[in-house]
Write a protein that holds these residues in place. Sequence first.
Motif, short mmCIF file in Angstrom:
data_model
loop_
_atom_site.label_atom_id
_atom_site.label_comp_id
_atom_site.label_asym_id
_atom_site.label_seq_id
_atom_site.Cartn_x
_atom_site.Cartn_y
_atom_site.Cartn_z
N SER A 1 0.48 -20.35 0.53
CA SER A 1 0.50 -21.74 0.61
C SER A 1 -0.78 -21.99 -0.07
O SER A 1 -1.88 -21.74 0.22
CB SER A 1 0.14 -22.02 2.12
N ILE A 2 -0.56 -22.56 -1.47
CA ILE A 2 -1.63 -23.09 -2.36
C ILE A 2 -1.62 -24.70 -2.30
O ILE A 2 -0.57 -24.99 -2.79
CB ILE A 2 -1.61 -22.33 -3.52
N PRO A 3 -2.82 -25.11 -2.01
CA PRO A 3 -2.55 -26.77 -2.21
C PRO A 3 -2.60 -27.03 -3.48
O PRO A 3 -2.87 -26.74 -4.32
CB PRO A 3 -4.15 -27.22 -1.51
N ALA A 4 -1.39 -28.18 -3.46
CA ALA A 4 -1.08 -28.63 -4.85
C ALA A 4 -2.42 -29.79 -5.33
O ALA A 4 -3.16 -30.28 -4.46
CB ALA A 4 0.09 -29.36 -4.76
N ASP B 1 -9.96 -20.36 -7.87
CA ASP B 1 -10.98 -21.43 -8.10
C ASP B 1 -11.66 -22.06 -6.72
O ASP B 1 -12.34 -23.46 -7.05
CB ASP B 1 -10.03 -22.61 -8.70
N GLY B 2 -11.83 -21.40 -5.90
CA GLY B 2 -12.47 -21.73 -4.79
C GLY B 2 -11.89 -22.97 -3.86
O GLY B 2 -12.85 -23.57 -3.18
N ALA B 3 -10.72 -23.26 -4.08
CA ALA B 3 -9.91 -24.17 -3.30
C ALA B 3 -9.75 -24.05 -1.95
O ALA B 3 -9.91 -23.10 -1.56
CB ALA B 3 -8.59 -24.56 -3.94
N ALA B 4 -9.93 -25.30 -1.34
CA ALA B 4 -9.61 -25.15 0.19
C ALA B 4 -8.24 -24.79 0.53
O ALA B 4 -7.38 -25.12 -0.08
CB ALA B 4 -9.99 -26.44 0.82
N GLY B 5 -8.31 -24.09 1.64
CA GLY B 5 -6.74 -23.56 2.22
C GLY B 5 -6.84 -22.18 2.74
O GLY B 5 -7.84 -21.69 2.92
N VAL C 1 -14.13 -9.52 -0.74
CA VAL C 1 -13.62 -10.97 -0.75
C VAL C 1 -13.54 -11.21 -2.19
O VAL C 1 -14.32 -11.40 -3.06
CB VAL C 1 -14.50 -11.91 -0.13
N VAL C 2 -12.08 -11.48 -2.77
CA VAL C 2 -11.71 -11.87 -3.91
C VAL C 2 -10.70 -13.20 -3.95
O VAL C 2 -10.01 -13.30 -3.27
CB VAL C 2 -11.02 -10.71 -4.67
N PRO C 3 -10.83 -13.81 -5.00
CA PRO C 3 -9.67 -14.89 -5.23
C PRO C 3 -8.27 -14.50 -5.74
O PRO C 3 -8.29 -13.27 -6.12
CB PRO C 3 -10.39 -15.77 -6.26
N ALA C 4 -7.22 -15.42 -5.45
CA ALA C 4 -6.16 -14.79 -5.81
C ALA C 4 -5.77 -15.18 -7.11
O ALA C 4 -5.05 -15.90 -7.76
CB ALA C 4 -5.08 -15.64 -4.86
N THR C 5 -6.63 -14.60 -8.24
CA THR C 5 -6.39 -14.54 -9.66
C THR C 5 -6.17 -13.02 -10.08
O THR C 5 -6.52 -12.05 -9.36
CB THR C 5 -7.44 -15.15 -10.23
#
Length: 214
Positions: A170-173, A60-64, A156-160
Amino acid sequence: MSRSLRRGALAASAIVVSIASLSACAAGNDAQTLGVRPDNAATSVGELKLQNVNVITQPDGAAGPAVISATIFNNGTAPQTLDSIAVKGYDGKVALHAAKGGGPITLPPQGKVVLGGKGNASAVLADGSAAATDGNAQLVTFSFSDAGEVPLRAFVVPATSYFEGFGPSSIPATPKPKPSPKETPAGEASNTASPNPGDAASATTGATTGTTGN
């Protein structure tokens, strides 16, 4: 059709099938018609072969952090080490961690190393959002002890979906909203209310009178 002509036709068909089979065998397993190209980036240099190379960012494009996933084969007779990985446009260092222990990532002879996923070696970028943008083909350069630099463009792909198990560990909560302060209902007495001014005055007067009488 006579029996002799029928036999001749069958023999001719058998010869054609045999020639086609021999041609496929002669082409080998690497023939273009038999090869299956992976959807992910792959390349080979000398005795090394890199497959399924991706830069995997937060969902979801989150920072981390982001990670680099890959499978590296060493078809040689001597071990090699993966010394570093550089991502174009990213100034930070890609942190490499072996699957076990704190040593370098070693490619065993006639073996392979997997980057990414539980229990495997890892290559971590501290700031994934600054490193790459989902959907891009990012230039990634692997540096090996013997083979030297091996550049290729990785997706480049998201972790989905399929990449969820290979993405950053490490995925930010998601931060929880802070509860609003409770308001005192109208008409409810406060526990810290000041004493009755009249009581305070009476107490003061009694104390003064007693002193004067002595």
